[in-house]
Design a protein around this motif. Structure first.
Motif, PDB file in Angstrom:
ATOM      1  N   LYS A   1       0.761  -1.061  -0.037  1.00 55.84           N
ATOM      2  CA  LYS A   1       0.117   0.148  -0.054  1.00 55.84           C
ATOM      3  C   LYS A   1       0.742   1.247   0.007  1.00 55.84           C
ATOM      4  O   LYS A   1       0.412   2.319  -0.528  1.00 55.84           O
ATOM      5  CB  LYS A   1      -0.897  -0.021   1.174  1.00 55.84           C
ATOM      6  CG  LYS A   1      -0.186   0.080   2.480  1.00 55.84           C
ATOM      7  CD  LYS A   1      -1.342   0.113   3.648  1.00 55.84           C
ATOM      8  CE  LYS A   1      -0.742   0.577   5.093  1.00 55.84           C
ATOM      9  NZ  LYS A   1      -1.782   0.678   6.040  1.00 55.84           N
TER      10      LYS A   1
ATOM     11  N   LEU B   1      -4.751   2.151  -1.562  1.00 54.47           N
ATOM     12  CA  LEU B   1      -4.781   1.044  -0.854  1.00 54.47           C
ATOM     13  C   LEU B   1      -4.949   1.283   0.526  1.00 54.47           C
ATOM     14  O   LEU B   1      -3.786   1.839   1.148  1.00 54.47           O
ATOM     15  CB  LEU B   1      -3.753   0.025  -1.131  1.00 54.47           C
ATOM     16  CG  LEU B   1      -3.931  -1.468  -0.377  1.00 54.47           C
ATOM     17  CD1 LEU B   1      -5.327  -2.185  -0.992  1.00 54.47           C
ATOM     18  CD2 LEU B   1      -2.873  -2.213  -1.015  1.00 54.47           C
TER      19      LEU B   1
ATOM     20  N   LEU C   1      -9.857  -0.483  -1.758  1.00 56.26           N
ATOM     21  CA  LEU C   1      -9.050  -0.180  -2.957  1.00 56.26           C
ATOM     22  C   LEU C   1      -9.617   0.699  -4.082  1.00 56.26           C
ATOM     23  O   LEU C   1     -10.594   0.320  -4.437  1.00 56.26           O
ATOM     24  CB  LEU C   1      -8.578  -1.526  -3.609  1.00 56.26           C
ATOM     25  CG  LEU C   1      -7.501  -1.362  -4.727  1.00 56.26           C
ATOM     26  CD1 LEU C   1      -6.260  -0.750  -4.614  1.00 56.26           C
ATOM     27  CD2 LEU C   1      -7.390  -2.575  -5.562  1.00 56.26           C
TER      28      LEU C   1
END
Length: 364
Positions: free
Chosen positions: A281, A291, A327
């Motif tokens: 992420k 993310l 996401l």
């Protein structure tokens, strides 16, 4: 004194034809520019090493040097402040004419060496600062070949030319660095809270001044991090590790209703989970993705602002502390908000470039 006058006086001095007045004029020049005194001494010693050529070659060289001499004399020069009397120009002896040309060459070399050094020093003083607007990212290549990708809302400063000993840049925002390896010239990234020092590696720095933390995530190699408020403290990161430093750390915090002071965590090093590169992420922004896993809505909102070039306004302040996961990839803004809305009790409306968030009303 003009160039031609200087060469002429040098030539006459070495050819033993200079008058006392001309020698005095030359000595005044040497006092003003002592570095040329050394040239005079060198060329004077070289003059005696040219006697092995035969007479025809000497005459040929003398004629060519005399022709070159008059070209130099005829070239554009700065105004001179002396009065030159009209005198028949004597035939130059080729030895000291050659020495005079050598002097000119050495003087020109010295000039260009100094000019190059001055330009190099000036280039190091020239700093470039770029600002990356919201909704965009930008890639750069540094003077040493290092590649830098900058996230939206970043400010990045770097020199025209790196210094001899270090490669230093400054960052307010987020940058992904692929540093060209050079053990003799460490690469330093300065932020408000810390300095990252590397020799050659791949890492990500997230250092927005309005974020709660400054983060350094190492993917390859090794980095050393120095904290600005504690220079003696250095932290070594290994691959797959992330350093988190508090941006606004209070001195003490009250616990419940007791007057108890507890130590605060100034920084923290965590090991990232072993996942596929596309699932990290911390670097998802490189692919224009967000993310987030169990993160505060307030923190995710800042990423949404940078990605979509909008402003997020919380009409219900309690929503800031909601923990959300998800996401956001290539979805447009409307679709992205609908994705978050599916798992979080809020509703939104978009007016111009502002997203207003409020608590979702309970249905009877």
């Amino acid at each position: 004194m003009g160039k031609s006058r200087f060469i002429e006086l040098m030539a006459k001095s070495m050819g033993k034809t200079a008058t006392e007045a001309e020698l005095a004029e030359l000595e005044v020049f040497f006092k003003q520019f002592p570095e040329y005194k050394r040239m005079h001494q060198v060329t004077d010693t070289l003059k005696g090493n040219t006697g092995q050529l035969n007479e025809s070659k000497q005459k040929n060289i003398s004629e060519k040097l005399e022709e070159l001499w008059y070209k130099i004399k005829a070239s554009n020069e700065a105004p001179v402040i002396y009065i030159e009397t009209e005198q028949p120009k004597p035939a130059f002896k080729w030895q000291w004419a050659a020495a005079a040309i050598l002097v000119l060459g050495m003087a020109c070399s010295l000039f260009y060496i100094r000019e190059f050094k001055q330009r190099d020093e000036a280039a190091r003083l020239v700093m470039h600062t770029i600002h990356i607007p919201y909704g965009t990212t930008q890639k750069l290549v540094m003077p040493d070949g290092t590649k830098v990708t900058l996230n939206a809302g970043s400010e990045f400063t770097y020199p025209e030319t790196f210094s001899k000993n270090t490669r230093e840049v400054s960052l307010n925002g987020e940058g992904f660095f692929e540093v060209t390896k050079n053990p003799k010239k460490p690469f330093l990234v300065h932020t408000k809270k810390l300095t990252v020092k590397v020799l050659g590696t791949v890492f990500n720095v997230k250092a927005y001044n309005d974020d709660k933390t400054t983060e350094t995530t190492l993917l390859k190699g090794k980095v050393k991090v120095e904290l600005k408020n504690n220079p003696e403290k250095t932290i070594i990161l290994l691959p797959n590790e992330k350093l988190m430093v508090s941006n606004n750390l209070p001195q003490t915090t009250a616990v419940a209703n007791h007057n108890v002071n507890v130590a605060k965590i100034e920084y923290q090093v965590i090991t990232l989970p072993r996942v596929k590169p596309e699932e990290i992420k911390e670097t998802a922004w490189l692919d224009n993705r967000i993310l987030f896993t169990n993160e505060l809505f307030e923190d995710v909102a800042k990423q949404i602002e940078r990605k979509y070039n909008v402003q997020v306004a919380f009409e219900d302040q309690a929503l800031k502390t909601e923990q959300i996961s998800g996401l956001l990839d290539q979805e447009p803004l409307q679709k992205a908000m609908q994705i978050i809305e599916m798992t979080t009790p809020f509703q939104f409306r978009i007016e111009g470039s502002t997203i207003y968030l409020s608590r979702k009303e309970k249905q009877n």
